[in-house]
Design an enzyme around this catalytic site. Sequence first.
Site, mmCIF file in Angstrom:
data_model
loop_
_atom_site.group_PDB
_atom_site.id
_atom_site.type_symbol
_atom_site.label_atom_id
_atom_site.label_comp_id
_atom_site.label_asym_id
_atom_site.label_seq_id
_atom_site.Cartn_x
_atom_site.Cartn_y
_atom_site.Cartn_z
ATOM 1 N N ASP A 11 0.873 -1.184 0.000
ATOM 2 C CA ASP A 11 0.000 0.000 0.000
ATOM 3 C C ASP A 11 0.906 1.229 0.000
ATOM 4 O OD1 ASP A 11 -2.374 1.547 0.194
ATOM 5 O OD2 ASP A 11 -2.047 1.792 2.340
ATOM 6 N N SER A 12 0.283 2.416 0.010
ATOM 7 C CA SER A 12 1.073 3.651 0.042
ATOM 8 C C SER A 12 1.714 3.895 1.403
ATOM 9 C CB SER A 12 0.174 4.842 -0.287
ATOM 10 O OG SER A 12 -0.871 4.927 0.662
ATOM 11 N N CYS A 74 -4.722 -1.935 -1.244
ATOM 12 C CA CYS A 74 -4.905 -0.531 -1.588
ATOM 13 C C CYS A 74 -6.106 -0.415 -2.529
ATOM 14 C CB CYS A 74 -3.636 -0.040 -2.287
ATOM 15 S SG CYS A 74 -3.812 1.589 -3.021
ATOM 16 N N GLU A 153 -2.125 8.562 8.431
ATOM 17 C CA GLU A 153 -0.659 8.446 8.309
ATOM 18 C C GLU A 153 0.061 9.138 9.473
ATOM 19 O OE1 GLU A 153 1.631 6.857 6.206
ATOM 20 O OE2 GLU A 153 -0.137 5.777 5.511
ATOM 21 N N CYS A 185 -11.047 2.810 1.002
ATOM 22 C CA CYS A 185 -9.600 3.039 1.033
ATOM 23 C C CYS A 185 -9.121 2.321 2.289
ATOM 24 C CB CYS A 185 -9.316 4.536 1.128
ATOM 25 S SG CYS A 185 -7.629 4.923 1.660
ATOM 26 N N HIS A 187 -6.938 2.788 4.392
ATOM 27 C CA HIS A 187 -6.637 3.592 5.584
ATOM 28 C C HIS A 187 -7.881 3.820 6.458
ATOM 29 C CE1 HIS A 187 -2.967 4.737 3.367
ATOM 30 N NE2 HIS A 187 -2.508 5.280 4.484
HETATM 31 N N1 DGL Z 1 -4.774 3.015 1.206
HETATM 32 C C1 DGL Z 1 -4.805 3.267 -0.191
HETATM 33 C C2 DGL Z 1 -6.162 3.059 -0.764
HETATM 34 O O1 DGL Z 1 -6.807 2.145 -0.309
HETATM 35 C C3 DGL Z 1 -4.031 4.477 -0.649
HETATM 36 C C4 DGL Z 1 -4.525 5.786 -0.120
HETATM 37 C C5 DGL Z 1 -3.632 6.950 -0.513
HETATM 38 O O2 DGL Z 1 -2.417 6.823 -0.352
HETATM 39 O O3 DGL Z 1 -4.173 7.961 -1.004
HETATM 40 O O4 DGL Z 1 -6.614 3.698 -1.664
#
Ligand code: DGL
Length: 267
Positions: A11-12, A74, A153, A185, A187
């Site tokens: 993931d990011s 992600c 984050e 997402c 996160h």
């Molecule tokens: N967690 C990721 C997602 O599900 C990336 C979110 C991001 O870095 O903008 O989209």
Amino acid sequence: MGKTSPIGIFDSGVGGLTVVKALLEQMPAESFIYFGDTANVPYGNKSREQLFNYAHKIISFLIKKKVKAIIIACGTHSSITLPELSRHYSLPMLGVVKAGARAAVKCSKNGKIGIAATQATVNSLAYSREIKNICPGFEVYETACSRFVPLVESGRLYGEEVNKAVREYIGPLLERGIDTLVLGCTHYPFLVPAIEGFAGKNIITVDPSCQTIVEIREVFSQKGMLNDDNCRAFHHFYVSGNDDSFYKVGKNLIGDTLKEVRKVNLD
Ligand code: DGL
């Protein structure tokens, strides 16, 4: 590669740790190698081209680590790059969007589903497509929640700033009469206390991670790839950018599974 080889997850940043949590709960025997692309977070405002560029580098890194499969933890990559990536690489590759869509249609009674996701995911309309493929009559409302990723984050999961963002993004979805809200997402499930506190008990929140792991277990069972060995599983974490912050925030999110974070440069 054999059954005992690790799973690659990326993931990011810390968002994919929601998938790690589900994996630890449902398939504790599996080892994994996690890659957080913290040098490039957030992904939600990146172009298709940039996303493909990041994905190829990360997947090559994970393949060199001899992973047996890849979970794209992600929503953004699952919406945009996964279909092409899974044709390009021969190892099993699973994302979170199809699983999230399947989980959501099972939950919804009134056929009105809200999607909270990144701008890139919302623009792709991947969730609307997947849900309407299963249930053409369903209404799907998507909204981008751009401030959620920086909040998670930086480890800010509670407080007025979070509540304000939740009201702003989730309020309009509730006004549409949804009964199910997909946290599209990876996160966002870390903000569930604030989101559920605002949305109330009548709204079901869906974390696609749980269904993703149910589905990867099925894939592994069919292909004879489940780790049924009794060896201790190992968990390695790599990042491309800030490792201190990933360690501090990640540890708060998943506890002692996160022992060490290694920083690598993929360029
Ligand atoms: N967690 C990721 C997602 O599900 C990336 C979110 C991001 O870095 O903008 O989209």
